[in-house]
Design an enzyme around this catalytic site. Structure first.
Site, PDB file in Angstrom:
ATOM      1  CB  SER A  31       2.769   3.074  -6.290  1.00 37.91           C
ATOM      2  OG  SER A  31       3.616   3.409  -7.367  1.00 37.91           O
ATOM      3  CG  ASP A  74       4.009  -0.065  -7.868  1.00 30.75           C
ATOM      4  OD1 ASP A  74       3.106  -0.120  -7.020  1.00 30.75           O
ATOM      5  OD2 ASP A  74       4.211   0.928  -8.582  1.00 30.75           O
TER       6      ASP A  74
END
Length: 353
Positions: A50, A195
């Site tokens: 991320s 993510d």
């Protein structure tokens, strides 16, 4: 010894590891008396998830004039958050209403993020990064983890190569914050990705496994991991509030709990692994011990919270100044002993690719 730099996910809290990287890079420049050295010169492998994945890509992105050198300093990597954080997490009036009513699946329009990534990375490819890395994401259709590996992109070509802007868009597609990233490899293969924080908020364990698999002779006692977190949440949730809340309003809290739990589990397992090998000092992790001074949500990028994040990052650097000094000394000594190989994977186990 193989040295791994790992950076956690955490949205706008990426400011915190970003500031630690700036401090470390400045120490490396001062101690070597060389203003041209960079973080990339001192580690063999990089892992990111991320916001950590974005930072890793910034550190490894090649300079257009000299592809063996990084395009961005640690300070310039941090600047992405300081300059564009508020814009990336800016919610329009109608979007705010729709999100509050549960009429939209994500809070923010991904176009702003995509434009920022385009500005920084252009058409640079994963295969062009200066050093090997692993960046995590999750394929929602195949229901399996997806790892962007620089070495795989080199070995397999366009089929497994991607534009860096798409790698970063995918690894940071946090559920409810941004829409699923529908990206394509250079060869045109489609990937619907979320993510990587849904399973690897702290990617240090993934990095460890990658290195031990890639180098047949490398064991855990020949690996040093420097792991940067974005802060361990101590926020509690009221049971009665949970019972009375609508399902849609509970999603952000559940995501927070899930990601925190994953990061803490990885940290625990790594501490146990290194302790069992009597190498507990070879896994070093720096993160704020408390997030009480800030709004800790991934998207808390308003002006006042940005100032508090910077203050927390500065305090974290100050509290760990002696540790950063030791890390810098260790990295410099290792570089003197082993040099700075431009091909750190020259002994790669190709059956692993």
């Amino acid at each position: 010894m193989k040295k791994i730099l790992s950076i956690d996910g955490g949205g706008i809290r990426g400011i915190i590891p970003g500031m630690i990287l700036v401090a470390l890079e400045e120490k490396l420049k001062h101690k070597t008396n060389d203003q041209e050295v960079a973080i990339v010169d001192f580690f063999d492998f990089f892992a990111g998830t991320s916001t950590g994945g974005i930072l890793i890509c910034l550190l490894l992105c090649p300079n257009k004039e000299n592809p063996k050198r990084p395009r961005f300093t640690a300070k310039e990597a941090l600047d992405l958050y300081l300059k564009y954080g508020r814009d990336i997490f800016k919610m329009g009036f109608f979007k705010r209403i729709a999100s509050g009513l549960g009429l939209t699946s994500e809070r923010y329009n991904s176009t702003t993020l995509e434009n920022v990534l385009q500005k920084y990375f252009g058409n640079t490819k994963l295969s062009e990064l200066i050093k090997p890395c692993i960046i995590s994401a999750y394929n929602i259709e195949l229901r399996k983890t997806h790892f962007f590996r620089q070495q795989t992109a080199i070995e397999r070509g366009d089929v497994r190569d991607f534009f860096l802007k798409d790698v970063c868009r995918a690894t940071s597609a946090a559920p409810t914050y941004f829409s699923v990233a529908e990206i394509y490899s250079i060869a045109g293969t489609r990937y619907p990705l979320l993510d990587g924080g849904v399973f690897a908020t702290n990617p240090a364990l993934s990095g460890l496994v990658e290195v031990t698999r890639a180098f047949n002779q490398t064991k855990i006692n020949d690996i040093h991991i420097f792991s940067l977190g974005t802060g361990r949440s101590r926020k509690s949730y009221n049971l009665e509030h949970f019972k009375k809340s609508r399902a849609i309003s509970m999603v952000p809290a559940l995501i927070d709990i899930m990601m925190s739990g994953v990061a803490e589990s990885s940290d625990f397992f790594l501490h146990q692994l290194f302790r069992s090998s009597s190498k507990e000092n070879d896994y070093l992790r720096i993160e704020p011990g408390s997030l009480n001074s800030i709004q800790e949500s991934l998207d808390a990028a308003d002006e006042s919270n940005m100032k508090r994040l910077i203050a927390l990052g500065d305090r974290t650097v100050s509290e760990n100044d002696a540790v950063l000094d030791k890390i810098a000394d260790f990295l410099i000594e290792e570089r003197k002993k082993n040099g700075s190989s431009s091909k750190p994977w020259s002994f790669l186990n190709r059956s692993w690719i």
